[in-house]
Motif scaffolding. Structure first.
Motif, PDB file in Angstrom:
ATOM      1  N   GLY A  40       0.928  -1.550  -0.084  1.00 18.90           N
ATOM      2  CA  GLY A  40       0.399   0.084  -0.025  1.00 18.90           C
ATOM      3  C   GLY A  40       0.406   1.061   0.428  1.00 18.90           C
ATOM      4  O   GLY A  40       2.457   0.940   0.250  1.00 18.90           O
ATOM      5  N   ILE A  41      -0.208   2.279  -0.776  1.00 18.59           N
ATOM      6  CA  ILE A  41       0.940   3.363  -0.239  1.00 18.59           C
ATOM      7  C   ILE A  41       0.561   4.406  -0.331  1.00 18.59           C
ATOM      8  O   ILE A  41      -0.931   5.000   0.444  1.00 18.59           O
ATOM      9  CB  ILE A  41       0.840   4.170  -1.997  1.00 18.59           C
ATOM     10  N   ALA A  42       1.113   5.544   0.703  1.00 16.18           N
ATOM     11  CA  ALA A  42       0.691   6.881   1.574  1.00 16.18           C
ATOM     12  C   ALA A  42       1.057   7.574   0.980  1.00 16.18           C
ATOM     13  O   ALA A  42       2.716   8.069   0.725  1.00 16.18           O
ATOM     14  CB  ALA A  42       0.954   6.476   2.880  1.00 16.18           C
ATOM     15  N   GLU A  43       0.360   8.745   0.210  1.00 13.40           N
ATOM     16  CA  GLU A  43       1.187   9.868  -0.882  1.00 13.40           C
ATOM     17  C   GLU A  43       0.395  11.330   0.647  1.00 13.40           C
ATOM     18  O   GLU A  43      -0.330  11.438   0.725  1.00 13.40           O
ATOM     19  CB  GLU A  43      -0.060  10.323  -2.000  1.00 13.40           C
TER      20      GLU A  43
ATOM     21  N   SER B 243      11.550  18.158   5.332  1.00 17.16           N
ATOM     22  CA  SER B 243      12.077  16.392   5.094  1.00 17.16           C
ATOM     23  C   SER B 243      11.049  15.565   5.012  1.00 17.16           C
ATOM     24  O   SER B 243      10.939  14.366   4.190  1.00 17.16           O
ATOM     25  CB  SER B 243      13.443  16.262   6.431  1.00 17.16           C
ATOM     26  N   SER B 244       9.783  16.613   5.187  1.00 20.02           N
ATOM     27  CA  SER B 244       8.718  14.986   4.992  1.00 20.02           C
ATOM     28  C   SER B 244       8.794  14.391   4.128  1.00 20.02           C
ATOM     29  O   SER B 244       8.687  14.849   3.175  1.00 20.02           O
ATOM     30  CB  SER B 244       7.210  16.187   5.661  1.00 20.02           C
ATOM     31  N   PRO B 245       8.160  13.498   4.360  1.00 15.93           N
ATOM     32  CA  PRO B 245       8.006  12.141   2.650  1.00 15.93           C
ATOM     33  C   PRO B 245       6.896  12.913   1.849  1.00 15.93           C
ATOM     34  O   PRO B 245       5.676  13.202   2.179  1.00 15.93           O
ATOM     35  CB  PRO B 245       7.857  11.092   3.521  1.00 15.93           C
ATOM     36  N   ARG B 246       6.796  12.684   0.836  1.00 16.87           N
ATOM     37  CA  ARG B 246       5.856  12.500   0.108  1.00 16.87           C
ATOM     38  C   ARG B 246       5.260  11.507   0.100  1.00 16.87           C
ATOM     39  O   ARG B 246       3.426  11.849  -1.081  1.00 16.87           O
ATOM     40  CB  ARG B 246       5.960  13.307  -1.189  1.00 16.87           C
ATOM     41  N   VAL B 247       5.720  10.074  -0.796  1.00 13.19           N
ATOM     42  CA  VAL B 247       5.089   8.748  -0.698  1.00 13.19           C
ATOM     43  C   VAL B 247       5.511   8.052   0.184  1.00 13.19           C
ATOM     44  O   VAL B 247       7.295   8.158   0.516  1.00 13.19           O
ATOM     45  CB  VAL B 247       6.094   8.685  -1.746  1.00 13.19           C
ATOM     46  N   LEU B 248       5.189   7.124   1.207  1.00 15.35           N
ATOM     47  CA  LEU B 248       5.482   5.673   1.562  1.00 15.35           C
ATOM     48  C   LEU B 248       5.262   4.720   0.820  1.00 15.35           C
ATOM     49  O   LEU B 248       3.979   4.529   0.626  1.00 15.35           O
ATOM     50  CB  LEU B 248       4.790   6.215   2.739  1.00 15.35           C
ATOM     51  N   ARG B 249       6.257   4.155   0.621  1.00 14.50           N
ATOM     52  CA  ARG B 249       5.954   2.349  -0.424  1.00 14.50           C
ATOM     53  C   ARG B 249       5.701   1.887   1.058  1.00 14.50           C
ATOM     54  O   ARG B 249       6.772   0.682   1.354  1.00 14.50           O
ATOM     55  CB  ARG B 249       6.694   2.389  -1.323  1.00 14.50           C
ATOM     56  N   GLY B 250       4.631   0.721   0.344  1.00 17.65           N
ATOM     57  CA  GLY B 250       4.712  -0.320   2.037  1.00 17.65           C
ATOM     58  C   GLY B 250       3.936  -0.207   3.086  1.00 17.65           C
ATOM     59  O   GLY B 250       4.525   0.839   4.085  1.00 17.65           O
TER      60      GLY B 250
END
Length: 136
Positions: A32-35, A42-49
């Motif tokens: 699953g993806i969190a966008e 420095s906050s992520p734009r995408v989390l993968r998995g």
């Protein structure tokens, strides 16, 4: 038993209020993806998995003490596996003990009873102010 996107979202909020971030992460599909389209600094734009989601959420209760969901509107879409959710969280900033209010719009897609896509439109400036930190 398959759960609807709304049921999964409401379960996620219950788990967040209980500060059970591992259980929140378990709602994600392994891939699953969190966008976060509005992420800054420095906050992520995408989390993968699921595991990236788990790592991202691990310290959330150390920053934000979410106390309540004060508004929640779930809007169905023309796709049965996807909803749009408008919601508001209130609580205390852990570092300052000051109250906060954050508004979100989330597009949630579920596959096989797990979160496949969580697209979160939140304000990084509001979140940084609520956390008592610089948005950088």
């Amino acid at each position: 038993m398959s759960r609807t996107p709304e049921e999964i979202f409401r379960r996620m909020l219950d788990l967040m209020l209980a500060k059970d971030m591992n259980a929140v992460a378990e709602l994600w599909a392994p891939d699953g993806i969190a966008e976060f389209p509005f992420a800054a600094g420095s906050s992520p734009r995408v989390l993968r998995g699921r595991e990236e989601v788990r790592a991202y959420l691990a310290h959330y209760p150390d920053l934000m003490d979410m106390k309540a969901v004060t508004a929640l509107t779930v809007r169905p879409t023309d796709q049965a596996d996807t909803v749009v959710v408008e919601w508001t969280a209130t609580g205390l900033t852990v570092a300052t003990s000051q109250p906060y209010r954050l508004d979100y719009i989330v597009v949630l897609t579920v596959r096989d009873g797990r979160i496949a896509l969580y697209r979160d439109y939140w304000s990084p400036l509001s979140a940084a102010a609520a956390a008592g930190v610089s948005p950088d």
